[in-house]
Design an enzyme around this catalytic site. Structure first.
Site, PDB file in Angstrom:
ATOM      1  N   GLU A 190      50.871 -27.792 -46.940  1.00  0.00           N
ATOM      2  CA  GLU A 190      50.790 -27.097 -45.657  1.00  0.00           C
ATOM      3  C   GLU A 190      51.770 -25.928 -45.622  1.00  0.00           C
ATOM      4  O   GLU A 190      52.869 -26.020 -46.165  1.00  0.00           O
ATOM      5  CB  GLU A 190      51.101 -28.079 -44.521  1.00  0.00           C
ATOM      6  CG  GLU A 190      50.200 -29.303 -44.544  1.00  0.00           C
ATOM      7  CD  GLU A 190      50.680 -30.452 -43.656  1.00  0.00           C
ATOM      8  OE1 GLU A 190      51.329 -30.165 -42.625  1.00  0.00           O
ATOM      9  OE2 GLU A 190      50.424 -31.612 -44.001  1.00  0.00           O
ATOM     10  N   GLU A 196      48.551 -26.965 -34.072  1.00  0.00           N
ATOM     11  CA  GLU A 196      48.835 -28.379 -33.796  1.00  0.00           C
ATOM     12  C   GLU A 196      50.022 -28.454 -32.842  1.00  0.00           C
ATOM     13  O   GLU A 196      50.967 -27.665 -32.946  1.00  0.00           O
ATOM     14  CB  GLU A 196      49.171 -29.115 -35.094  1.00  0.00           C
ATOM     15  CG  GLU A 196      49.574 -30.570 -34.901  1.00  0.00           C
ATOM     16  CD  GLU A 196      49.985 -31.247 -36.206  1.00  0.00           C
ATOM     17  OE1 GLU A 196      50.501 -32.379 -36.136  1.00  0.00           O
ATOM     18  OE2 GLU A 196      49.802 -30.654 -37.290  1.00  0.00           O
TER      19      GLU A 196
END
Length: 421
Positions: free
Chosen positions: A225, A336
């Site tokens: 990520e 997120e």
């Protein structure tokens, strides 16, 4: 005589009270021992994370950036890295041949102005070193445990095809993403609009990133990520910071943010993981974005990270992973947040700019020029781009296509609002 006796009695009572209060305030032997052990553990961890610096730079945002020798970074503390030879240049690049030297550690004269990092205002790290954000004692003391510092909690990946919606929100993490799956992927690229979303609770965060995923969404998930985040718990402030993460077992035992454990090997001396990004976008004003590219070197098998057009930052060695040692099976791009519902209502922590996608450029946050890396190590437009969000009234996502933006989407939202109580 009686007066003197009274004074003695009064002095005795005062002294007794002082001793009593002191005894009450003083920690017990057990708690003193516990505090002492904790302090020793904190100091040991700080020594492990903060390597001897060749040079230290005080950033205007309060960070201290230590320039440490390349071979002294935390990755090499782990026995698995004992005989690892640092790869200073990828063998292949999805955009061009490295023989052309188009990608380097330096910004070329006359190139367009890129986003930099706040600490650059006060200095740079010399060749042969890497910049590393210094971890402070307060950072460790705020963590739920010293071992938990720098790690994500279990089950934070958006799983678009779950049949059970309750499963998606039980961890308190919410998303607004675009994704592709059903093929073999060898990397991904995007340009991410950079904002500073407001966070309601210190234990919540807001981020925008690319996920490179392999394996199932069970206990064996592999994930790489990269993106930007605001995380008061991790950094002690509300600045927008560049970050990376990796795990090979669904966040259970492996992986961490940035350089806070063995894993990612940095080779670049200009960009610091976890350091604040500067400048950032403002509503109905100037817009800033960063480009991120993650790709797999077909020869060595390592996964490389590039920031902007000029900075190859480093790589995750192939041996860290099981599924990703071959290829990724899903790519996700988007936002997120953590929704802790601390007061029984949905959090007001913002995603992206804190505004819904339909507000468009200058108001809503975006990802543009979304691409994947195919089996021939070429950048391609993703086929079958889909979207996913748990609660579209809280955070949403809208895709588009065309012009210099290629495949793009706007995403985000304010969290709590009349439609998202």
């Amino acid at each position: 005589m009686e007066m003197q006796s009274r004074r003695k009695m009064l002095r005795f009572m005062v002294m007794s009270l002082v001793f009593f209060l002191a005894e009450m305030a003083a920690p017990s032997t057990a708690s003193r021992s516990s505090l002492s052990t904790q302090n020793l553990d904190v100091q040991a961890q700080l020594k492990l994370l903060n390597k001897p610096a060749v040079k230290s730079i005080k950033s205007p945002d309060g960070d201290i950036i230590d320039c440490i020798k390349l071979a002294h970074q935390p990755a090499f503390d782990h026995p698995s890295f004992k005989n690892h030879k640092i790869q200073m240049t990828p063998n292949f690049h999805p955009e061009h041949a490295f023989a052309e030297s188009k990608v380097s550690s330096k910004t070329k004269p006359g190139s367009s102005r890129e986003i930099t990092q706040m600490w650059h205002l006060n200095g740079r790290c010399p060749e042969g070193t890497i910049p590393m954000r210094r971890t402070k004692e307060d950072d460790l003391l705020k963590a739920s445990s010293i071992k938990a510092f720098g790690k994500k909690k279990h089950k934070t990946i958006p799983q678009p095809r779950s049949a059970d919606p309750d499963l998606l929100t039980q961890s308190g993490h919410q998303h607004a993403i675009a994704y592709v799956d059903g093929d073999k992927y060898y990397g991904a690229k995007a340009t991410l609009n950079v904002w500073e979303p407001k966070i309601q609770q210190p234990n919540e965060f807001s981020l925008s990133q690319i996920w490179i995923l392999g394996g199932s969404f069970g206990e064996d998930l592999n994930s790489i990520e990269a993106g930007w985040q605001v995380s008061p718990d991790l950094y002690g402030d509300n600045h927008t910071r560049l970050f990376t993460y990796w795990t090979s077992d669904a966040y259970q035992a492996t992986g961490c943010y940035n350089l806070l454990c063995s894993g990612f090997i940095q080779i670049n001396n200009e960009i610091a993981m976890g350091a604040s990004i500067y400048p950032i976008s403002a509503y109905h004003n100037s817009q800033y974005d960063i480009s991120l590219l993650v790709w797999k070197d077909p020869k060595e098998g390592n996964w490389w990270l590039q920031f902007g057009n000029n900075y190859v930052l480093g790589y995750w060695p192939a041996f860290l992973f099981s599924y990703l040692s071959d290829s990724a099976s899903m790519i996700e791009w988007g936002g997120e947040v953590v929704n802790s519902e601390s007061d029984g209502q949905h959090t007001s922590t913002q995603m992206g700019s804190g505004h819904f996608p339909n507000e468009g450029f200058g108001k809503a946050s975006y990802f543009k020029n979304i691409q994947i890396v195919d089996g021939s190590n070429n950048l391609r437009v993703p086929k079958g781009l889909a979207t996913f969000t748990e609660q579209s009234n809280c955070y949403n996502v809208q895709t588009g296509k065309g012009g210099s933006w290629g495949n793009y989407f706007y995403y985000g939202g304010p969290g709590r609002n009349p439609g998202c109580p």
